[in-house]
Design a protein around this motif. Structure first.
Motif, PDB file in Angstrom:
ATOM      1  N   SER A   1      36.895  47.850  43.820  1.00  0.00           N
ATOM      2  CA  SER A   1      37.175  46.732  44.720  1.00  0.00           C
ATOM      3  C   SER A   1      37.909  47.221  45.957  1.00  0.00           C
ATOM      4  O   SER A   1      37.648  46.773  47.064  1.00  0.00           O
ATOM      5  CB  SER A   1      37.974  45.657  43.989  1.00  0.00           C
TER       6      SER A   1
ATOM      7  N   GLU B   1      34.194  40.034  45.122  1.00  0.00           N
ATOM      8  CA  GLU B   1      34.521  38.791  44.441  1.00  0.00           C
ATOM      9  C   GLU B   1      34.221  38.889  42.946  1.00  0.00           C
ATOM     10  O   GLU B   1      35.000  38.403  42.117  1.00  0.00           O
ATOM     11  CB  GLU B   1      33.686  37.676  45.081  1.00  0.00           C
TER      12      GLU B   1
ATOM     13  N   LEU C   1      36.912  40.868  41.270  1.00  0.00           N
ATOM     14  CA  LEU C   1      38.146  40.093  41.140  1.00  0.00           C
ATOM     15  C   LEU C   1      38.011  39.062  40.028  1.00  0.00           C
ATOM     16  O   LEU C   1      38.955  38.827  39.275  1.00  0.00           O
ATOM     17  CB  LEU C   1      38.486  39.418  42.473  1.00  0.00           C
ATOM     18  N   ASP C   2      36.822  38.463  39.902  1.00  0.00           N
ATOM     19  CA  ASP C   2      36.617  37.507  38.813  1.00  0.00           C
ATOM     20  C   ASP C   2      36.816  38.181  37.466  1.00  0.00           C
ATOM     21  O   ASP C   2      37.464  37.634  36.571  1.00  0.00           O
ATOM     22  CB  ASP C   2      35.215  36.917  38.901  1.00  0.00           C
TER      23      ASP C   2
ATOM     24  N   GLU D   1      40.432  38.966  37.019  1.00  0.00           N
ATOM     25  CA  GLU D   1      41.201  37.743  36.802  1.00  0.00           C
ATOM     26  C   GLU D   1      41.078  37.317  35.350  1.00  0.00           C
ATOM     27  O   GLU D   1      42.036  36.871  34.727  1.00  0.00           O
ATOM     28  CB  GLU D   1      40.681  36.635  37.715  1.00  0.00           C
TER      29      GLU D   1
ATOM     30  N   SER E   1      45.443  37.560  37.244  1.00  0.00           N
ATOM     31  CA  SER E   1      45.602  37.358  38.682  1.00  0.00           C
ATOM     32  C   SER E   1      44.545  38.163  39.405  1.00  0.00           C
ATOM     33  O   SER E   1      43.897  39.027  38.827  1.00  0.00           O
ATOM     34  CB  SER E   1      47.006  37.760  39.136  1.00  0.00           C
ATOM     35  N   ARG E   2      44.401  37.864  40.681  1.00  0.00           N
ATOM     36  CA  ARG E   2      43.287  38.442  41.412  1.00  0.00           C
ATOM     37  C   ARG E   2      43.705  39.589  42.322  1.00  0.00           C
ATOM     38  O   ARG E   2      42.871  40.394  42.707  1.00  0.00           O
ATOM     39  CB  ARG E   2      42.594  37.369  42.237  1.00  0.00           C
TER      40      ARG E   2
ATOM     41  N   TYR F   1      48.419  42.352  40.427  1.00  0.00           N
ATOM     42  CA  TYR F   1      48.355  42.302  38.972  1.00  0.00           C
ATOM     43  C   TYR F   1      49.668  42.762  38.363  1.00  0.00           C
ATOM     44  O   TYR F   1      50.431  43.506  38.955  1.00  0.00           O
ATOM     45  CB  TYR F   1      47.254  43.225  38.455  1.00  0.00           C
TER      46      TYR F   1
END
Lengths: 164, 375, 332
Positions: B118, B145, B148-149, B152, B157-158, B161
């Motif tokens: 990421s 994204e 991050l999903d 998460e 958390s995104r 962390y």
């Protein structure tokens, strides 16, 4: 990991270091515990000589930092190498609170910023430094934040009491 | 009153003028301030001025217990927070001699590598946006994204962390996370051809990046450059390979190296590194052992007095935690060696003689994260 | 029923004369059309950009966000117009006014359909060229008066860029003019009733397209307002309606460039079945779509590369094309 070659490299390194610094103590570090293969305890003049030896051996200056002990500062220099057989060397020097150590920025330009940072946080003035200014804190700040005497409030002392 | 000293005003004649690039500027990624002396559009001298987002993490560390510093670590470099989390835990575990279950190490590696992907996606795409192409930025954002999903789902958390704990990790990963990760890897592999079509093979992009902002091996040695920036200069130094930590020795991956040392080389190294990270994740998912995810660790740890240095590889280069403990529950000193700090300082050497546009490209290719410099 | 037969129109004709009536009506229509068209183009650009980037673009105001630009314009009108303290106040005020003049005047000679042309001129093409050169004056004024380094660099870049790209633009147009022996937009259109000029002059068409993209400061030649380098170039210091005027001019210039392209290479209003106006607009909007598409696909050139491209490649190519055209016309 080629341990044989590492041993050879360490031996060479020890030889050239003891050639450059006959009076200093060079000890093998415990890598599993401290993360360093070699530890050099320096007196005041040794820093530049260690730096030039390390530069010759193509070690890069990983970082310089200082630790504020009650009666003295300890400057810690980490050198490590890009070689496949990895080796890290730590050079330590105890200086008194008022001392001005020599800068190694003539050997490693990176040290210009690292030493500026140490000056910024500890107030240690390096000799022969080309550009000793504040770096992260405001230019007109009159404090050195990482000194143990800075920032002790009632609250933090209470927390210290509870926890320690 | 912030009185910022600048490049000496008296040396400025009529031909050379000063330009403050930042701290509020679209392409400085945060609050970096580049003070440049320009002759027309050619840079004569450049000086990065940092410290605008200094939060004093090292001082904070000295005022809280070891566990309380965990959330701080991911805020030092907000783009690869999990890797910093991982590194801090490993450093403290090394100091205390805490054993970590194998499954926990595998999970740590999977999440760290996802985080690295990421971070690289954002780094590359922000760099491409600096060069002027806006669309790839949003494509990269779209892929990021998904990472991050996934993160998460497991870490809660995104961005900032706090997932690793001393002796393990907080949550176990489930079947859905593993499947989702595999799906994401398949998807990203497919997207790479798009990226190569859109960016790597674009004639304007090649013209803008070839032979620009060259960092030679010697310059890198002088300034302690690490990470993809160093690997773009022909040195195959990666802490994961050279000084193996965690379970990295068990995986089969390569360290991509480029010889050119220019902006393009650094871009290509990052692209190749994402593919290697995907390889590592796949191998880790295949070989994920069963077992506990956290060893028995006391609620408050009491490390023995002593110090240790622990190095690991973040998305930007070699990070090091130098930890000094005096045997109490509060760290005596934690020093973080952040790679961006050294990588940014190289700019003073390589920017002079380039155009402003090249400066922006070089700055983007080094991929600095300003809060990491300021700490 | 013919509209000119109405008694009221006859009365106005008798009072003002036919030419003046047509001119006034035309100008009024242009004054309405220019902002509306810009608003639509801004929406179109955001929408196209959105779909290129896998997102829907503006969706909130009106169906598919069609009224978004209107709301933005209202917002900009409500903004304070800030003049920097050290700016050259008069020039700073004058620059956005000057930039809107060429944008409006150029519409006078554009033939939207056989009937819809405000004024037929013998030198229609030259009028567009000469007025659109005024744009760069305004950019320089705005950049200079802002007393901001980014704005100044942007303005200097704009001048160098526009001077460089006007030459291949004129040269490529010249090869069409040699073929038609006329500067009149309507005659050039009429000459393409059979075959569009793009089939005779493909090289000129490509050069024309690249040059107009550079002239209108669109990506990949948007160095004038390269946001990652110069924040937003010459209009960094402009706010409110003054900024909106620069914006308006940019999109109107795009429309003018595209309509020139349609007239010169794509047969203007010629086309089967539908009235000329529809054909003309369709061609213009397709060209604009291509310009937008290019913008959201390519990175930006560097300034020296841009100039090298103009002086070392485009101008020689355009000259060569012109010579070949001239020789062929003489021989055949």
């Amino acid at each position: 990991m080629p341990t044989e070659e590492r041993k050879k490299l360490l031996g060479e390194l020890k030889n050239s270091l003891s050639g450059a610094l006959p009076e200093e103590r060079i000890i093998s570090g415990d890598y599993a515990k401290t993360g360093c293969h070699l530890e050099v305890r320096l007196s005041d003049a040794g820093m530049l000589r260690v730096a030039s030896v390390m530069k010759e051996k193509r070690f890069y200056l990983e970082t310089i930092t200082a630790v504020d002990f009650p009666d003295s500062f300890e400057l810690v220099y980490f050198y490590s190498t890009w070689h496949q057989d990895f080796c890290r060397l730590v050079a330590r020097i105890r200086i008194s609170k008022e001392a001005s150590p020599r800068s190694v920025s003539s050997v490693y330009p990176e040290a210009i910023w690292l030493e500026r940072e140490i000056y910024d946080f500890f107030g240690i003035r390096f000799l022969d430094h080309p550009d000793l200014r504040r770096i992260l804190n405001p230019d007109n700040a009159d404090y050195f934040p990482l000194l143990k005497s800075f920032g002790k409030t009632k609250l933090t002392e209470e927390i210290d009491d509870i926890l320690c | 009153m912030l009185n910022i000293k600048t490049i000496d005003d008296t040396t400025i004649n009529e031909r050379v003028y000063q330009l403050n690039l930042g701290p509020q500027h679209p392409s400085t990624h945060g609050v970096l301030h580049l003070l440049m002396k320009l002759d027309g559009e050619v840079v004569v001298e450049a000086e990065p001025i940092v410290g605008y987002s200094h939060r004093g993490h090292e001082k904070m560390a000295e005022n809280r217990i070891w566990e309380q510093f965990l959330p701080n670590t991911s805020r030092i470099d907000y783009l690869s927070g999990l890797i910093y989390n991982h590194g801090y835990c490993m450093a403290v575990e090394k100091l205390c001699g805490i054993e970590v279950p194998e499954r926990a190490e595998y999970i740590r590696v999977i999440t760290s590598e996802l985080n690295r992907i990421s971070s690289h996606l954002l780094g590359i795409m922000a760099f491409v946006m600096d060069i002027g192409a806006f669309t790839p930025f949003l494509y990269g954002w779209d892929d990021r994204e998904h990472v991050l999903d996934l993160l998460e789902r497991v870490a809660g958390s995104r961005l900032t962390y706090c997932y690793n704990r001393f002796g393990g990790v907080r949550n176990d990963i489930d079947r859905e996370f593993c499947d989702g990760t595999r799906r994401f890897i398949d998807r990203l592999r497919g997207r790479f051809s798009d990226y190569h079509n859109l960016i790597t093979e674009n004639i304007i992009f090649i013209k803008r990046t070839r032979g620009i902002g060259i960092i030679t091996e010697d310059t890198a040695l002088d300034f302690g450059v690490t990470g993809p920036t160093l690997r773009g200069s022909g040195v195959g130094y990666d802490v994961r390979k050279n000084e193996p930590y965690s379970v990295y020795p068990e995986f089969d991956f390569e360290i991509p190296v480029r010889k050119e040392g220019d902006v393009m080389a650094r871009y290509q190294v990052r692209m190749a590194e994402m593919e290697q990270s995907m390889n590592i994740i796949e191998q880790a998912l295949d070989g994920l052992p069963q077992g506990p995810i956290r060893s028995k660790v006391p609620l408050f740890i009491d490390p023995p007095a002593g110090d240790c240095y622990f190095a690991f590889e973040s998305a930007r280069g070699a990070v090091g935690y130098y930890i000094v403990s005096d045997g109490t529950r509060i760290p005596y000193r934690i020093k973080v060696r952040t790679p961006s700090f050294s990588n940014l300082f190289v700019l003073t050497r390589i920017l002079p003689g380039n155009f402003i546009a090249d400066c922006i490209a070089t700055l983007g290719s080094i991929d600095v994260v300003v809060p990491e410099i300021d700490r | 029923m013919n509209i000119t037969q109405l008694p009221i129109i006859k009365e106005i004709y008798g009072f003002l004369g036919r030419d003046l009536t047509a001119a006034v009506t035309g100008i009024l229509i242009i004054l309405v059309f220019v902002p509306l068209n810009s608003a639509f183009l801004v929406w179109l650009e955001r929408k196209v950009a959105g779909h290129i980037q896998l997102r829907p673009g503006p969706m909130e105001v009106g169906p598919h966000g069609i009224l978004q630009t209107l709301i933005d314009a209202v917002k900009l009108m409500g903004k304070e117009m800030i003049t920097p303290k050290l700016a050259d106040k008069f020039l700073f005020w004058l620059a956005p006014i000057i930039i809107i003049i060429p944008a409006i005047v150029c519409f006078v000679v554009i033939p939207f359909s056989p009937m819809m042309q405000v004024r037929e001129m013998n030198v229609g093409i030259l009028l567009i060229f000469s007025f659109s050169s005024l744009t760069v004056l305004s950019i320089l004024m705005g950049g200079w008066a802002s007393n901001n380094k980014y704005a100044l660099i942007g303005a200097v870049r704009a001048v160098a860029q526009n001077v460089a790209y006007e030459i291949p633009l004129l040269l490529s147009t010249m090869s069409i003019i040699i073929m038609t022996n006329s500067f009149k937009m309507s005659e050039i259109t009429a000459a393409q009733s059979g075959v569009w000029f793009i089939f005779y002059q493909p090289v000129a068409a490509i050069i024309f397209f690249i040059s107009t993209t550079a002239e209108t400061n669109r990506a990949p030649f948007d160095l004038v307002e390269a946001e990652s380098e110069l924040v937003s170039g010459f209009h960094t210091e402009y706010t409110g309606m003054r900024f909106a005027l620069f914006f308006l001019a940019e999109y109107t210039n795009m429309f003018i460039a595209a309509s020139m392209g349609a007239v010169l290479f794509f047969g203007g209003w010629h086309g089967p079945f539908f009235p000329g106006l529809i054909w003309f607009m369709v061609k213009v909007y397709i060209l604009i779509f291509v310009i937008i598409w290019v913008r959201w696909t390519f990175p930006r050139l560097r300034f020296d590369q841009l100039m090298n491209f103009a002086w070392k490649f485009m101008i020689p190519a355009a000259l060569l094309n012109l010579m070949v055209t001239a020789v062929l016309l003489k021989v055949l």
